[in-house]
Design a protein around this motif. Structure first.
Motif, short mmCIF file in Angstrom:
data_model
loop_
_atom_site.label_atom_id
_atom_site.label_comp_id
_atom_site.label_asym_id
_atom_site.label_seq_id
_atom_site.Cartn_x
_atom_site.Cartn_y
_atom_site.Cartn_z
N ASP A 182 0.96 -1.35 -0.09
CA ASP A 182 0.10 -0.20 -0.06
C ASP A 182 0.90 1.33 -0.08
O ASP A 182 0.71 2.19 -0.76
N ALA A 183 1.95 1.18 0.94
CA ALA A 183 2.64 2.53 1.07
C ALA A 183 3.47 2.74 -0.42
O ALA A 183 3.49 3.95 -0.85
N ALA A 184 4.10 1.69 -1.06
CA ALA A 184 4.66 1.75 -2.51
C ALA A 184 3.73 2.27 -3.37
O ALA A 184 3.97 3.17 -4.26
N SER A 185 2.49 1.62 -3.44
CA SER A 185 1.40 1.78 -4.60
C SER A 185 0.82 3.17 -4.59
O SER A 185 0.69 3.84 -5.29
N HIS A 186 0.59 3.65 -3.00
CA HIS A 186 -0.05 4.84 -3.03
C HIS A 186 0.90 5.90 -3.19
O HIS A 186 0.46 7.13 -3.86
N ALA A 187 2.21 5.91 -3.12
CA ALA A 187 3.29 6.78 -3.71
C ALA A 187 3.18 7.15 -5.25
O ALA A 187 3.65 8.11 -5.41
N ARG A 188 2.68 5.88 -5.69
CA ARG A 188 2.89 6.32 -7.33
C ARG A 188 1.19 6.33 -7.80
O ARG A 188 1.31 6.22 -8.98
N GLY A 189 0.46 6.76 -6.95
CA GLY A 189 -0.79 7.15 -7.22
C GLY A 189 -1.63 5.62 -7.67
O GLY A 189 -2.76 5.65 -8.47
N GLY A 190 -1.31 4.35 -7.09
CA GLY A 190 -1.94 3.22 -7.55
C GLY A 190 -2.90 2.95 -6.59
O GLY A 190 -3.25 3.52 -5.33
#
Length: 320
Positions: free
Chosen positions: A302-310
């Motif tokens: 979630d942290a990695a995906s949210h950082a790229r708008g996913g």
């Protein structure tokens, strides 16, 4: 459908030699002799073609409809394209191209190609494609048919067969061809009607829902059908056009959500890593890391995906 890829000459001949060598190792004695003879013939043909002035610095392998051929451009015959394509620019060491007429679908993650409508001038989608290169080639074929060979393309225009260009134009004229929404999942229309159609794909079957006057109305109808389907939460998150708070996994009850058949985790971007007995989180092809628990892996994703708008499994930090 045909495809074409520019390849350096050395790579072509090395690949042919390697494939023949592997085939010879697995074959019977008689077949080994035939494979060796074929390789010798390929070398002789290459030498002869060089003598006739074929330019092996620009060689293309073209495959389609059961046939595979090499197309060679003569040194005395320059490309018919009046411009330098973006692919040629990349081959000359420039920065990676930004494909003309290609965007990424915000919901499905697939690539889509657009060209101006020959009648109204508005962008018309050519469909969804698994890669940006495939979408770029679809754009090239359509724009060449609409504007001629002087149109700016992503790949060299002389790599496309005339019949493929004609076929692309005929598909655009088809009144019943599906035109997927460029923004929403499960929404499309056809040229014969101004209405938008809502459709749900469930268990590899397409179910037509209804007609709608607006694109937004059709998208909301698709969302209602997705929630009513009681599909796995992971699958719902992938397809919902407008995710609400109750659509995310809940901190207290996430363990009650089932694991989809054939998968090792209920969460987006998480799989069980058997060699380490841990859970692997990754966004696309990028590994986020290994985690002791499934929950920790989901949070890492979630942290990695949210950082790229996913997408995220739990409510994003800004919404909690």
């Amino acid at each position: 459908p045909r495809f074409s890829v520019g390849l350096p000459a050395e790579a072509v001949w090395m690949a042919a030699a390697f494939r023949s060598f592997l085939a010879a190792l697995r074959a019977r004695p008689g077949a080994r002799r035939r494979a060796a003879l074929l390789l010798v013939c390929a070398g002789v043909a290459g030498t002869a073609l060089r003598g006739f002035g074929a330019d092996f610095s620009d060689i293309a392998f073209v495959s389609g409809r059961g046939a595979s051929v090499f197309r060679l451009r003569s040194r005395e015959q320059p490309s018919s394209a009046a411009h330098v394509s973006r692919w040629q620019g990349q081959q000359q060491g420039r920065a990676p191209p930004t494909w003309i007429g290609v965007t990424r679908h915000p919901k499905t993650g697939e690539w889509q190609a657009h060209v101006p409508d020959p009648e109204g001038g508005e962008p018309v989608t050519l469909g969804l494609f698994p890669s940006a290169g495939d979408a770029a080639k679809a754009y090239d074929r359509a724009i060449l048919g609409l504007s001629g060979e002087d149109a700016e393309t992503n790949f060299p225009s002389d790599l496309y067969f005339p019949e493929d260009v004609e076929e692309a134009v005929e598909r655009m004229k088809d009144l019943w061809r599906r035109l997927p929404s460029a923004r929403y999942y499960g929404v499309y229309r056809t040229r014969e009607s101004p209405l938008w159609k809502a459709e749900l794909e469930l268990y590899r079957r397409h179910q037509f829902l209804d007609y709608h006057e607006t694109e937004l109305g059709a998208a909301k109808a698709v969302d209602r059908a997705i929630r009513d389907s009681q599909d796995w939460r992971m699958e719902q998150l992938k397809r919902l056009n407008f995710i609400e708070d109750t659509d995310y996994f809940d901190e207290e009850t996430w363990e009650t959500d089932g694991v989809p058949r054939g998968l090792s985790s209920r969460f987006l971007g998480v799989t069980y890593h058997q060699p380490t007995d841990k859970f692997l989180a990754r966004t696309g092809r990028k590994h986020v890391g290994l985690f002791d628990t499934e929950y920790e892996a989901a949070r890492g994703f979630d942290a990695a995906s949210h950082a790229r708008g996913g997408l995220t499994n739990f409510r994003p930090p800004s919404e909690e």
